[in-house]
Design an enzyme around this catalytic site. Structure first.
Site, PDB file in Angstrom:
ATOM      1  N   ASP A 141      -6.508   2.518  -7.402  1.00 42.73           N
ATOM      2  CA  ASP A 141      -5.164   2.286  -6.966  1.00 42.73           C
ATOM      3  C   ASP A 141      -6.401   1.102  -5.809  1.00 42.73           C
ATOM      4  OD1 ASP A 141      -3.071   0.716  -5.895  1.00 42.73           O
ATOM      5  OD2 ASP A 141      -2.376   2.099  -5.236  1.00 42.73           O
ATOM      6  N   ASP A 343      -4.176  -7.209  -6.622  1.00 47.59           N
ATOM      7  CA  ASP A 343      -3.815  -5.307  -6.630  1.00 47.59           C
ATOM      8  C   ASP A 343      -4.019  -4.613  -8.040  1.00 47.59           C
ATOM      9  OD1 ASP A 343      -2.762  -2.849  -5.252  1.00 47.59           O
ATOM     10  OD2 ASP A 343      -1.026  -4.132  -5.455  1.00 47.59           O
TER      11      ASP A 343
END
Length: 464
Positions: A141, A343
């Protein structure tokens, strides 16, 4: 990266309409899809559909998407993904974090919220921890910093995971970080992480946007990325109280900018340089590579990172959007007012409300031959394609700072819930002041290069 045509042609071949009923976001069906590009059009063949056998955390088949190097890890899609309501929670958490970093408001209700969410549309890698090394599947992430995994003993609770839960007592290189150690002070400064002391040990606690949590001991051990590539004394969270929707992964690998992220911890080795390609289907594999292993793919072009606004996120300015070859009439201040970040953990790209409205309207104008379908909870521009075998879509392209242009293909434009409900995979923020997010559907199949030290990000086709 520019293509000559402004239309995308999808030719669907199947023995029956039922054969085309598949999900990309909400199922673990394998989409065996091949297509070619001819004169600016994509020809899509959906002849073969079957249940995927590779929807797991340890795929035993599949080749890496690029030649293996000591720092290249195979990336795969964990299944099953969760409803997109959790993606919405992640987005709200990220936006609150950005607001809190750029305003004087207290935001007391989000101080414990790390801008991340595991499990939905996330991508995983298999690494090892400890001596001898124990294999663990971790979601990676770019919106998180602290790497953590579940640890024995689970003093509070541990959720079910595919791997055996890591037992630190079995590792000869494991040790806890003490409260007086400088590493604990570094942890206290990390955004979204709460560090506390239990007698002499440094502890951590994280709370995610959907109220999932991880808490335990701040520790260090040997991290093995590949058999030929290890990171000694790697700082991570050894979670003994973990609750939430984590889809059987063992934890998270944090790729943010903060000092405790793996990117910063390995700065001397990899120079704050990493890249990835997110696979388009559960049956395909991608890669996560640390360090420069040669020149980027010839199609990769770079844009400068925008100001991170006091956060560890990676900001990338949008300067324009085109549909069917026509630049949308959107005032550029719409994009610059709130900014935009990229992201790996957000599924659906979020745009300022004004920009999304213009995109949706232009897309609808290019889809007048197809009947509309009911919206989903998150997506409102949907179509029923059940009576068609050939579908022509207007091409969507994004332009980023530095005149970096990215043309989107079938995988990057649509969320396919069924043949009766095919939706444009973008959503509007509540207003134009909320930060935009370039999500992972739009990143599928791209080579995404983060030159953090150099202040640039690269995007290019054919990454995996």
């Amino acid at each position: 990266m520019n293509m000559a045509s402004s239309k995308v042609l999808f030719i669907i071949k199947s023995k029956s309409k039922l054969q085309f009923q598949f999900l990309i976001l909400h199922s673990c069906l394998l989409l065996s899809l091949s297509y070619t590009t001819n004169n600016g059009f994509h020809s899509i063949d959906l002849e073969s559909l079957s249940h995927s056998s590779s929807c797991n955390h340890h795929p035993s088949t599949g080749k890496p998407s690029k030649p293996p190097t000591p720092s290249t890890i195979q990336v795969y899609t964990p299944c099953p993904p969760l409803p997109l309501t959790a993606d919405d929670a992640r987005v709200r958490s990220i936006q609150a974090k950005v607001r809190r970093a750029t305003t004087s408001d207290a935001f007391n209700d989000v101080k414990a919220t790390l801008p991340a969410h595991l499990g939905i549309g996330n991508y995983a890698v298999t690494v090892s921890l400890g001596t001898p090394p124990k294999s663990l599947s971790l979601n990676f992430d770019t919106g998180s910093d602290l790497t953590w995994t579940q640890c024995q003993p689970c003093s509070g609770s541990c959720y079910p995971q595919d791997d055996p839960i890591f037992d630190p007592s079995s590792s000869t290189t494991y040790s806890k970080i003490q409260c007086a150690a400088p590493q604990c002070s570094t942890l206290r400064l990390s955004p979204g992480v709460f560090a506390t002391c239990a007698v002499t040990d440094c502890n951590y606690r994280l709370q995610y946007g959907d109220r999932s949590t991880s808490a335990g001991e701040f520790s260090k051990d040997t991290l093995t990325l590949t058999p030929d590539d290890t990171v000694p004394d790697f700082l991570f969270g050894c979670g003994q109280e973990n609750r939430g929707l984590f889809v059987k992964s063992a934890g998270l690998l944090g790729l943010g900018r903060d000092a405790i992220s793996i990117v910063s911890q390995t700065e001397k080795k990899y120079g704050k340089y990493f890249s990835y390609c997110l696979p388009s289907t559960p049956s395909s594999t991608g890669h996560l590579t640390f360090g420069k292993t040669g020149s980027p793919s010839s199609g990769v072009a770079f844009a400068p990172f925008a100001n991170s606004r006091g956060t560890s996120f990676y900001f990338l300015d949008i300067t324009g959007i085109s549909v069917a070859g026509q630049e949308l009439s959107i005032d550029r201040t719409i994009f610059t007012t709130a900014g935009n970040l990229i992201d790996s953990g957000t599924v659906i790209t979020r745009l300022p409300a004004t920009a999304y409205g213009a995109l949706s309207q232009a897309f609808q104008e290019g889809m007048t031959s197809y009947p509309r379908a009911p919206p989903t909870t998150l997506l409102d521009t949907c179509y029923d394609l059940s009576n068609f075998t050939t579908v022509t879509l207007p091409r969507i392209a994004f332009t980023f700072a530095g005149n970096l242009k990215v043309n989107l293909d079938f995988y990057q434009m649509l969320s396919i819930h069924s043949i009766q409900q095919v939706c444009l995979a973008f959503a509007a923020n509540q207003n134009d002041q909320d930060v935009g997010i370039f999500g992972n559907i739009q990143q599928r199949g791209l080579e995404v290069v983060y030159d953090v030290a150099g202040g640039n990000i690269g995007l290019g086709p054919g990454g995996c």
